[in-house]
Enzyme design. Sequence first.
Site, short mmCIF file in Angstrom:
data_model
loop_
_atom_site.label_atom_id
_atom_site.label_comp_id
_atom_site.label_asym_id
_atom_site.label_seq_id
_atom_site.Cartn_x
_atom_site.Cartn_y
_atom_site.Cartn_z
N LYS B 272 0.95 -1.61 0.24
CA LYS B 272 0.06 -0.05 -0.14
C LYS B 272 0.56 0.93 -0.17
CE LYS B 272 -4.07 -2.15 0.84
NZ LYS B 272 -5.07 -3.08 -0.48
N ASP B 403 -1.91 -8.67 17.58
CA ASP B 403 -2.43 -7.63 16.39
C ASP B 403 -3.94 -9.15 16.08
OD1 ASP B 403 -2.83 -6.17 14.93
OD2 ASP B 403 -3.03 -7.27 13.51
N ASN B 404 -5.02 -8.41 16.34
CA ASN B 404 -6.40 -9.34 15.73
C ASN B 404 -6.56 -10.20 16.07
OD1 ASN B 404 -8.01 -7.18 14.46
ND2 ASN B 404 -6.79 -7.24 12.44
N GLU B 432 -5.32 -7.54 21.11
CA GLU B 432 -6.08 -5.92 20.59
C GLU B 432 -7.08 -6.17 19.87
OE1 GLU B 432 -5.58 -5.51 17.01
OE2 GLU B 432 -6.07 -3.24 16.77
N LYS B 544 1.40 4.27 9.65
CA LYS B 544 0.95 3.35 9.04
C LYS B 544 1.72 2.97 8.04
CE LYS B 544 -3.13 2.43 9.84
NZ LYS B 544 -4.10 1.55 10.18
#
Lengths: 679, 679
Positions: B272, B403-404, B432, B544
Amino acid sequence: MTTRLVAARVTSLSFTEALISTLGRRLPRLVIERVSPELDGGRYPVKRTVGAAIEVGADIYKDGHDQILARILYRADEESGWRAAPLTYDYAPDRWHGSFVADRVGRWQFTIEAWPAHFHSWRLDLEKRLEAGQDVRGELLEGARLLARAAERLGAGSRQVAELLASRVGDARLELEERLRLALSEDALACVPGPLDPAEATRYDWVLDVVVDAAVAARGAWYELFPRSQARVPGAHGTFRDTERRLPELAELGFDVLYLPPIHPIGTTHRKGKNNAPSAEPGDVGSPWGIGSELGGHTAVHPELGTLEDFDHLVAAAAAHGMAIALDFALQCSPDHPWVREHPEWFFVRPDGSIRYAENPPKKYEDIYPLDFWCDERDALWRACRDVLLHWVAHGVTIFRVDNPHTKPFAFWQWVIAEVQREHPETVFLAEAFTRPNRMRGLAKLGFSQSYTYFAWKNSKEELTEYLTELTRTEMVEYYRPNFFANTPDILHEYLQRGGRSAFRIRLLLAATLSPAYGIYSGYELCENVPLHEGSEEYLDSEKYQLRPRDWDAPGNIKSDIALINRIRREHPALAELANLELCETSSEQIFAYAKHTLGDRLIVAVNLDPHEAHDAMVSVPLQALGLDAERPFGVEDLLTGERYVWRGSDNYVRLDPAVRVAHLLLVSGQPAPEQSSR
Amino acid sequence: MTTRLVAARVTSLSFTEALISTLGRRLPRLVIERVSPELDGGRYPVKRTVGAAIEVGADIYKDGHDQILARILYRADEESGWRAAPLTYDYAPDRWHGSFVADRVGRWQFTIEAWPAHFHSWRLDLEKRLEAGQDVRGELLEGARLLARAAERLGAGSRQVAELLASRVGDARLELEERLRLALSEDALACVPGPLDPAEATRYDWVLDVVVDAAVAARGAWYELFPRSQARVPGAHGTFRDTERRLPELAELGFDVLYLPPIHPIGTTHRKGKNNAPSAEPGDVGSPWGIGSELGGHTAVHPELGTLEDFDHLVAAAAAHGMAIALDFALQCSPDHPWVREHPEWFFVRPDGSIRYAENPPKKYEDIYPLDFWCDERDALWRACRDVLLHWVAHGVTIFRVDNPHTKPFAFWQWVIAEVQREHPETVFLAEAFTRPNRMRGLAKLGFSQSYTYFAWKNSKEELTEYLTELTRTEMVEYYRPNFFANTPDILHEYLQRGGRSAFRIRLLLAATLSPAYGIYSGYELCENVPLHEGSEEYLDSEKYQLRPRDWDAPGNIKSDIALINRIRREHPALAELANLELCETSSEQIFAYAKHTLGDRLIVAVNLDPHEAHDAMVSVPLQALGLDAERPFGVEDLLTGERYVWRGSDNYVRLDPAVRVAHLLLVSGQPAPEQSSR
C-alpha cells in the site's frame, strides 16, 4: 446411574484433567459457554414439570466472520437417541436461544452443538460481492465445491439434488445468471443442514440434566392427618378404613395430596407419654416417629391401623377421589425395631457395647436410635433403606415426605433418590428440613423434588417480602420448589396462637396463593390454636403422642374458605406457578399485595396481615407486567366474594377489615377497547 | 499442559461421566460448593498479580450437628506439593473464608478440603453435658477412643503425647476432674489437626487455576512508537539505535512499556502507498503489518531498522531505563513472506490453485495472506507460530501485543499462550481485539493477560459510567485487565479531532487514572488531531504507511502533563488497582467524578468532559468507602497543582475551566481528630 450420581462429589481434579481422562485430543472450532439453564457449573440438574418448554440459552462465538449454525441436542434419558431443536441468534444480547418440550417424566439431558456454516458464509459474501459489482466467477467454483462437499453428507435423494446443484453452479458453460440463481436458492441452502465436516462441530463441554417431574412435584394442596385420630367412635383407635371415610370430604375441600405420618408399628421401650412426658402411661399410643416393634419395622403397618391390604385399599380409594397418598419416610428406629436385633452393626455402638440413642446434648432421646450411615456395613444399610421406599412404591405410593433429611448424609439422599427414580421417575420426595439455608438448598439441589420452607415464621410484610424475593427472584427458582405448610404437628406459630380465626384465614390465603404447593395439618380448619405452654410452638395435647378425635364441622371452622381457595387454585393457572410472583408496593405495613399472571390469567392479591384491625392502603399494580394501560380503567372481580370494582392506573385503594374480609383475590377482567380518537 | 488446556473444550459429557471415568467410588461426607474465585464452573482461571493474597470462599456443610474443619490446599504449579491454609467459618453468610499468598509468577492451583471434626464435636458436647450436670464418665471413654485414633495419624513425638492423653482421659482410676482437664485441654485439641480417617475428608470437585502474573500484566503506562520514524536526520529511515536515543526522554515521561509495531521485513507485492493508497509509489515504506519479504518473515528484523543485535541492544537499554519492550505479534503474511513459498499448505487455496488474500467482502486486502489455522498441516503451522514467540522471548521480549486475535481460532490462542507460559510464565499477552463483547471477554478468559477496550469510544459521562461499571462491578474483574489506550494508529476519535489540546489532556487523565494500564500512541503528546478525512478515525498521513519524524518539543505539547500524571500513578497505589473504582454522582452531565482508595491512599478525581467550556457541579464523595466522617471537614490536595482545599460532608463544589485546568486529582489528607466532648 446409581454410582454416577453419588460419585459426582468424590474428590477433586482439575476441569481439564476430567475431560482429558475420557477424551482424545480434538480441538474446538467454536466457543460455547454460559449455557442456561445450568446449576453450579453443571453439578446439579434444574427442575421442570412434564409438558414444559425448556428454554435454552448460550453464548456461542468463533473467530473471524463465519456464519454460525447451532442447535440443542436433547433426549428423554441416557438410552434415547439425541433429538435436535434449533437455536437462533439474538444480536442485542449477543446470545443464542431455543427450546424443546419435555413431554414425559424423567431425567432429560441436553447439550449444544454449533459449527461454522461455510456455505452460509459464502452465500452472504457472494451477495455482498454482487452488490459491489465484482466478478464472482471464481467464487461460484468455490460455492460448487462447498455444495459437492455437502452432498457427501446427505442421504441418497438429497445427495442427488446437491450434486446436481454443485455441478451446475460450477459449470462455466451455463449462463452466469442461472448459476447465481441456483447458488442463492433455498434448495442450495437446504443441502447444508449440518456441518460440512463433523470434526468442525463443537459441542458444549457438558451434557446438562433436567429433572422433569409430574406436576404434583411442583403444585398441589396438601392435607396432613393422623389416621389413628379418624375413628368415629370416641376413644377408639382410628384406622385406614376410618381415614377412607373422610376422603369425600377432603376431596370436596379440594386437596390433592393426603400426607400420613408414619404408619408403622410403634416401639414401647422409652415410649413418650402424652405431651411428650418422659414415660408413657398404660394406654398411651406413643409417637408414630418411634418406628418399629416386635410387630415389624419400616415395611410393616401398625396393626391398630389395619392391614397392608387396608392400606392398599386406602391408596386406591384416594386415587379414585383424585388424591395421592404421601407417606412419611423417617429413617430412625425405636429400640424395639427389628433392625436393632437383626443388624446392630447399623447403629452407633458406645465403648461399653450399648447402642447409642439420639442426643442433641444435653437433650436425650432414649426412644430413638439413629442409624450409622457410615458404618462398616454401609452398603447393606443403604440398600435396606432404599428397599423400604421400593416396598411402598410397590404399594402405590408415589410421594414421600422425608423426615429430617438434613440429619442423614447428603450423599445418601443423592444416591437413594436416584435409585428410586431410575425405575420410578414419577416418585416425589418432599424434604422436611428446617435448618440453615445452605443445607435446605443443598437437599433441593441434590434431588429432593419439593421442600419445606421458613414460611410459617414469615408473618410480617418485611419477612414475607424478603423471603418471597429469595424464592422467586434468585437461582432457587431453578431447583427449589417450596411447599408452604401453614402449620404442622411441630409448628403452631405465635401468629396463629394469638390471631384467632382471622389469622388462620390470612395464612391460608397466603400459603395457597403465594406457592403452587401448600399444606395444612388437620385441626387448622378448626383454628386449633392452643400451645403446650406460653412461648412454645408445640400443640397442647399434641396428636404426636395421643389420639385427637375432632368434630370436623365444629362452629367457626374455615372449611368454606379452604374449599373456595382450592377451587380458585385449580381454575387459575397463574396460581400454579411460582416465579411469576410480582410483589406490589403498598402504602401500609399491614397490607401485603402481589400479582400473578400467566398468559391471560391475571390475579392481584391484597392481604391484611393484621388479624385484629382494619387497614387501608394504596396498592401499586404492576401495570406493565399485567399488560394494562395506565390511562384506562380496568375491571377486577374479587374471586372470594364475586364483587366487582373498577380500578385505574397504578395506584388503587383497598380497605380490608378482618371482621368482614382478610383479603381481596382479584381477577383482572381486562380493559375496554380504547375509545376512538375524536374525528 | 499443552494438550490439557486445549482439550478443555473438546466435546461434551455429563459432569458425572467426567468424574466417574477417572475415579473410583468414594462417597463424600460433606458438601463443598460455590467456591470462589471460580470462573464458568472452573473452565477458566482467574487472574492475579504476584504477591497478591488470594481470597477464597466456599459453602461447606454436612448433615447433623458435627463440627467441621476445612482448609485450602494450594500449590504454585502442578509439580509442587500441596500447601494448606486454614478456612474459618462466618455464621452470618453461612460461608467459609481463607486466603493464601501467591509469591511467584505461574499457574497456581487450589482446591478445598473439609472433614467432620469428631473430636471437636465430642468436646463441645462434653461441655454442654457438664453444664447440664450429666454423668460424663461414659463420654470420657469415647473421648479416649477418639484420641487413640488421632494418635495413629501423628508422627512419633506427637503420637506419644496423644497416646498418653488417651490413656489418662480413659483411665477410670484417675480423678474425674483431672481426666476432664486433660480432655478439654488445648494439648488434646492439638492432637487432632486433621481428619481421624482420611476417607472422611472431602475435597472440592475441582482443582481451580489462578494465573499469577508479573505486575506489568495488570498495570503500566504504555507508549507506542514506530522506530522507523525516530531518525534525527530528516527523511532518513529511523532505526533501533535512533529509538534507543529516545529512551531517556520516555523514561523521564514515566512510561513502563514501549510497544513497537512489527519490526519485520515488509512485503512489496501489492504494498500500500501513503494514506493507504491501493499501490505504492517508489520509496513508499509500506505497512509494518505487511509482514515478510525475501529478507525474512516473523523472526527477522527489517534491515533498515538495524540488526537483531541492535534490537537486543535496544531491549537491554530499555531495561536499564526501567522499561520493557513489547512486540507486535501479527499472524498474517505478505505475499512475499518466506512461508508462502516454503509452506503454501498453510494458506487458503482457491479452486484455481491460487492463494487466497484477505477479504471482508466486498473489501479486498491483496497485500495480506491470512493463515489457514485448520489446514491439514495444522500442527506444523501452530508450532511455527509458537516458535516465533519463543524466538523473541529468547531475545528478551516478555510482552506481546497481539494483532487482531479474534480473527484466529480461540483454541489456537489457548494453546499457544499456555505453550509459551509453561516455560516462560512471566510472558504477557495483550489482546488487540475490537469486536463484540463476548469475543473480547472470551479471549481474556482463555489466557490473554490484558486487553484493549472500547475506552476510546467512551467519551460522555453516560458512556464512561456504563462501561466502567461493567469493567469494575461484574465478574470481568476476575479476568479482564483493561489497557486504556487514548489513541492508536487506527483510532483518532472525533473527540480528539475536535476538542483541541484540552481534549488530549482530559483523555490522558481519564485513561491514566481510571485504568491501572493505559497507553498512548506517539503524536498524542503533540496533540496530533488531523484525520484522513471528515468522519474518519484514521490519521492523515498515517505513520502506518509512511515515515513521520516529529519535533517532540513542539509548542503546545502536553509532555509535562504526562510526566506528572505518570509520576502520580507510581506514587499512589490507589491508581494501581481497577476494582477499587467508586463512581461519584455529580450534578452536571459534563463533570465526571470518581474515587479510588487502597489502604490509606485515598484519591478523588473530578474531570470536566467538555474541552471547550467551564462547568461546575456538586460532587458526591463516597464518605463511607473513604472512611470519612460526614460531620467533620477533611483536607484535599490537588496533586496536579499542589492547591489545597477543605471539603466537608458528601457534597462538595467543583468548577473546572479547561482554559485553566481540566480536572482535580485530589488526595484526601484526612480529617483532624474529633474535638473533645465538652466536660
